[in-house]
Write an enzyme that holds these catalytic residues in place. Structure first.
Site, PDB file in Angstrom:
ATOM      1  N   CYS A   2      49.945  31.585  35.512  1.00 56.97           N
ATOM      2  CA  CYS A   2      51.165  30.321  35.930  1.00 56.97           C
ATOM      3  C   CYS A   2      52.380  30.238  35.115  1.00 56.97           C
ATOM      4  O   CYS A   2      52.212  30.833  34.040  1.00 56.97           O
ATOM      5  CB  CYS A   2      50.182  29.344  35.566  1.00 56.97           C
ATOM      6  N   ARG A  27      55.499  36.215  37.426  1.00 57.55           N
ATOM      7  CA  ARG A  27      54.049  36.137  37.014  1.00 57.55           C
ATOM      8  C   ARG A  27      53.086  36.200  37.676  1.00 57.55           C
ATOM      9  O   ARG A  27      51.855  36.286  37.321  1.00 57.55           O
ATOM     10  CB  ARG A  27      54.100  34.790  35.765  1.00 57.55           C
ATOM     11  N   TRP A  73      48.299  29.994  39.531  1.00 58.64           N
ATOM     12  CA  TRP A  73      47.521  30.842  39.725  1.00 58.64           C
ATOM     13  C   TRP A  73      46.291  30.111  39.707  1.00 58.64           C
ATOM     14  O   TRP A  73      45.785  30.079  38.650  1.00 58.64           O
ATOM     15  CB  TRP A  73      47.746  32.071  39.042  1.00 58.64           C
ATOM     16  N   ASN A  99      49.230  25.379  31.831  1.00 58.14           N
ATOM     17  CA  ASN A  99      48.610  26.575  31.957  1.00 58.14           C
ATOM     18  C   ASN A  99      47.327  26.684  31.065  1.00 58.14           C
ATOM     19  O   ASN A  99      47.358  26.087  29.863  1.00 58.14           O
ATOM     20  CB  ASN A  99      49.487  27.743  31.422  1.00 58.14           C
ATOM     21  N   GLY A 100      46.142  27.673  31.464  1.00 61.88           N
ATOM     22  CA  GLY A 100      45.242  27.779  30.516  1.00 61.88           C
ATOM     23  C   GLY A 100      44.037  27.102  31.393  1.00 61.88           C
ATOM     24  O   GLY A 100      43.849  26.824  32.550  1.00 61.88           O
ATOM     25  N   GLU A 480      46.555  56.196  35.539  1.00 64.67           N
ATOM     26  CA  GLU A 480      47.548  55.491  35.814  1.00 64.67           C
ATOM     27  C   GLU A 480      48.173  55.563  37.279  1.00 64.67           C
ATOM     28  O   GLU A 480      48.688  54.335  37.829  1.00 64.67           O
ATOM     29  CB  GLU A 480      48.619  55.703  34.470  1.00 64.67           C
ATOM     30  N   LYS A 484      48.754  52.492  39.765  1.00 61.41           N
ATOM     31  CA  LYS A 484      49.871  52.025  40.369  1.00 61.41           C
ATOM     32  C   LYS A 484      49.764  51.890  41.796  1.00 61.41           C
ATOM     33  O   LYS A 484      50.337  51.101  42.618  1.00 61.41           O
ATOM     34  CB  LYS A 484      50.913  52.950  39.768  1.00 61.41           C
ATOM     35  N   GLU A 487      47.364  49.125  43.110  1.00 61.80           N
ATOM     36  CA  GLU A 487      47.885  47.643  42.873  1.00 61.80           C
ATOM     37  C   GLU A 487      49.191  47.165  43.614  1.00 61.80           C
ATOM     38  O   GLU A 487      48.999  46.098  44.097  1.00 61.80           O
ATOM     39  CB  GLU A 487      48.272  47.277  41.476  1.00 61.80           C
ATOM     40  N   HIS A 503      31.275  67.168  40.107  1.00 64.39           N
ATOM     41  CA  HIS A 503      30.482  66.462  39.708  1.00 64.39           C
ATOM     42  C   HIS A 503      29.944  65.369  40.671  1.00 64.39           C
ATOM     43  O   HIS A 503      29.309  64.474  40.318  1.00 64.39           O
ATOM     44  CB  HIS A 503      30.436  66.117  38.175  1.00 64.39           C
ATOM     45  N   LYS A 602      51.374  39.040  36.312  1.00 61.34           N
ATOM     46  CA  LYS A 602      52.071  39.840  35.378  1.00 61.34           C
ATOM     47  C   LYS A 602      51.427  39.768  34.075  1.00 61.34           C
ATOM     48  O   LYS A 602      51.191  40.933  33.345  1.00 61.34           O
ATOM     49  CB  LYS A 602      53.598  39.378  35.297  1.00 61.34           C
TER      50      LYS A 602
HETATM   51  O1  M6R Z   1      50.610  42.691  29.335  1.00 55.50           O
HETATM   52  P1  M6R Z   1      49.500  43.721  28.885  1.00 55.50           P
HETATM   53  O2  M6R Z   1      50.013  45.191  28.829  1.00 55.50           O
HETATM   54  O3  M6R Z   1      48.504  43.460  27.954  1.00 55.50           O
HETATM   55  O4  M6R Z   1      48.747  43.833  30.544  1.00 55.50           O
HETATM   56  C1  M6R Z   1      47.717  44.618  30.740  1.00 55.50           C
HETATM   57  C2  M6R Z   1      47.459  44.695  32.124  1.00 55.50           C
HETATM   58  O5  M6R Z   1      47.094  43.531  32.737  1.00 55.50           O
HETATM   59  C3  M6R Z   1      48.690  45.212  32.654  1.00 55.50           C
HETATM   60  O6  M6R Z   1      48.921  46.730  32.143  1.00 55.50           O
HETATM   61  C4  M6R Z   1      48.231  45.461  34.301  1.00 55.50           C
HETATM   62  O7  M6R Z   1      47.307  46.380  34.591  1.00 55.50           O
HETATM   63  C5  M6R Z   1      49.590  46.039  35.308  1.00 55.50           C
HETATM   64  N1  M6R Z   1      49.672  45.130  36.333  1.00 55.50           N
HETATM   65  C6  M6R Z   1      49.455  47.400  35.443  1.00 55.50           C
HETATM   66  O8  M6R Z   1      50.506  47.674  36.369  1.00 55.50           O
END
Ligand code: M6R
Length: 607
Positions: A2, A27, A73, A99-100, A480, A484, A487, A503, A602
């Site tokens: 949020c 965010r 969110w 937020n929270g 990674e 990417k 997501e 395996h 984010k």
């Molecule tokens: O802000 P952070 O690096 O702690 O965030 C960790 C993950 O939430 C973040 O890397 C997430 O996996 C990304 N969306 C990946 O692209």
């Protein structure tokens, strides 16, 4: 997650709030809303969906100079207009954005209902508005303080009251809140992005602080109402750093920034003369560093993948046992804290709840935890026992790209320092520096041939599933790459060790499940070629990221993305760039919202 923006000053607050919300979109959110004062009382407008839905119903003539705004969110209560923030009390005179998560909201809600309060939403936040109402006796700050003493959970919040038209009250506990200081105007926001076009002067609130803001000043107190002195910081970046500029998406801009962001992360941190690195923020003497017998890295998502690479590098070059762990797992398995183990918490945002809470748990047990963060003043950066800012610049796209390579940069320099304190020779240190400092130019070279990646992305993006395969340092890079792709394009993808597929995962191979192999010209090259043949002979399509003119790879792969030759340790940088482009172009071709993918935020500030 949020986002919060609050404004009091002379401007039309709705304009400032909507501009701020636009800058907070990154965010991740599913509804938005604003509340502004007016002679007839508060005007509250809120709407589910993207900000454009809200914009379409905000009257053209802005009203009021005081206001609060929010991007939500959903956590407690579905995605509905009623559940969007701001929320009000029974009188409609108190309005709040939050937020929270309020953990005891059900109990409080029941008690408040018994006292006659009526609720209009299913959220935990609305409880706070009613609590403040029940505590209010003419002084808003005191009412907020009293209400906060009854809450359990986390909050970053801003409150306004109709009887105090020039006042905002903000409070923080576990969710970031900063104050922006302007000329005759003040801002409260969940992060600097929201207010950067108005002011660069900010104050970072700490947990347990409550601030009362008017256009001309502010007063900060702790939860016992004792005054707290605050220092003013200046945001390092210009407003343009938070904008897309000539790029259609932040993600593309951030991918292209990497040659510069990696360079920035090295500036002033490389000592050519002594063939070592320098990271002042570690707060550790060479003697203390020499006593380190193990390194444990905690992180989530992309940062975890950077941690996996770093752990392998540390073991390889500095000969220190090291491993990376998912932060959310370490916290709940009652970890054993060994003497002389050094911990790192890697986090772009510095606010990820899983990483932050794990760090606190480790610290509580006596561990020394260093932070590797991007966002200056973030909670992990402030609460860690030392650490390094990666200086990659604001990362706005939900998909992390430049932060990954900057996290690697910081950890590579740390490895160099540790290796040179131990067994690495001066010559090897010099060679490592030569290779590391050559990475930005090699990345520039990759940028010159992205059209090939675009073509490959278009060719394979209609597939349902993808395998990413690498070995050694590039195994985490494969993970990674899969993260990417999934997501932002929503194509199912998994990263595996190339050797491990026989395996199990090889059962998935057919002509509709392409495999992307990472093939550096290192000691595992021929082994990976064998793994490629195993896939090929089962009818699988193969894309390879390989060094220029690798004829063995060209002979097997259906498509090849070439990268410049480098030392084996530098391939994680060079391999990750094509994978970022591949995900970007696949998502683009499929018409996805590249910067704000489904369901993602984010900065994940809830567990
Ligand atoms: O802000 P952070 O690096 O702690 O965030 C960790 C993950 O939430 C973040 O890397 C997430 O996996 C990304 N969306 C990946 O692209």
């Amino acid at each position: 997650m949020c986002g919060i923006i609050g404004y009091c000053g002379k401007k039309a607050s709705s304009e400032v709030l909507l501009e701020g919300l636009k800058r907070l979109e990154y965010r991740g959110y599913d509804s938005s809303g604003i509340c502004v004062d007016s002679p007839e009382g508060f005007k509250i407008i809120k709407k589910t969906g993207k900000l454009k839905n809200l914009l379409s119903i905000v009257p053209e003539r802005p009203f009021g100079h005081n206001g609060i705004g929010h991007t939500r969110w959903a956590t407690h209560g579905g995605v509905t207009d009623a559940n969007a923030h701001p929320h009000t009390d029974c009188t409609g005179k108190i309005s709040i954005v939050h937020n929270g998560i309020i953990e005891n909201y059900e109990t409080l809600r029941r008690l408040l209902k018994e006292k006659g309060h009526t609720f209009k939403s299913d959220t935990d936040t609305e409880v706070i508005a009613h609590l403040i109402e029940s505590c209010y006796k003419g002084n808003l700050t005191k009412a907020v303080l009293e209400a906060l003493s009854l809450l359990k959970g986390t909050y970053g919040l801003v409150v306004m009251h109709q009887d105090h038209p020039d006042v905002l009250v903000g409070a923080r506990n576990g969710s970031p809140l900063i104050m922006g200081i302007g000329d005759g105007e003040m801002f409260l926001a969940s992060d600097a992005a929201a207010i950067i076009s108005y002011t660069k002067q900010v104050i970072y609130l700490k947990d347990g602080e409550v601030v009362t803001v008017t256009p001309d000043g502010f007063q900060t107190v702790d939860l016992d109402e004792k005054a707290v002195e605050k220092d003013i910081d200046v945001v390092e970046w210009e407003a343009e750093a938070y904008e897309k500029g000539k790029y259609p998406y932040f993600m593309l801009k951030e991918i292209y920034e990497q040659s510069k962001s990696i360079q920035r992360g090295m500036n002033g941190r490389i000592d050519m003369e002594l063939a070592t690195g320098h990271l002042g923020g570690l707060n550790m003497t060479p003697e203390e560093l020499l006593k380190v017998e193990r390194v444990v890295i905690i992180a989530a998502g992309t940062s975890y993948h950077a941690g996996l690479v770093a752990a392998l590098l540390l073991e390889n070059l500095a000969r220190i046992p090291a491993h990376a762990e998912i932060a959310s797992e370490i916290r709940y398995r009652n970890p054993i804290i060994e003497k002389n183990t050094l911990y790192f918490a890697i986090s772009q945002s510095g606010e990820t709840a899983d990483t932050l809470y794990a760090m606190r748990e480790l610290q509580r047990k006596g561990a020394r935890v260093l932070g590797i963060c991007n966002v200056v003043g973030s909670t992990i950066a402030r609460e860690s026992d030392g650490g390094v800012y990666i200086h990659s610049g604001p990362e706005i796209a939900v998909a992390s790209t430049k932060a990954f390579t900057s996290q690697l940069t910081a950890m590579y320099i740390f490895t160099l320092i540790m290796a040179r304190l131990r067994s690495m020779s001066y010559e090897d240190g010099s060679e490592f520096i030569k290779e590391l400092t050559a990475v930005p130019a090699k990345i520039e070279k990759i940028f010159r041939n992205v059209e090939n990646i675009n073509i490959i992305a278009k060719k394979y993006c209609h597939t349902e599933s993808f395998l990413f395969l690498g070995r050694g340092l590039n195994y985490p890079v494969a993970m990674e790459g899969a993260l990417k792709l999934k997501e932002i394009s929503y194509i199912h993808a998994e990263g595996f060790s190339a050797a491990e597929i026989k395996h199990g995962p090889i059962a998935l191979i057919n002509e509709r499940t392409p495999s992307l192999f990472l093939v550096p010209d290192d000691r595992l090259h021929d082994k990976i070629i064998s793994n490629m043949k195993e896939v090929k002979s089962r009818g699988g399509k193969i894309i390879a990221v390989a060094v220029e003119n690798d004829e063995a790879v060209k002979g097997i792969a259906d498509d090849v993305i070439e990268i410049p030759r480098a030392s084996e340790y530098m391939y994680p940088f060079l391999m990750s760039i094509p994978l970022q482009f591949l995900a970007y172009y696949a998502a683009l071709e499929l018409g996805r919202d590249v910067d704000q993918p489904n369901n993602l935020a984010k900065s994940v500030t809830v567990e």
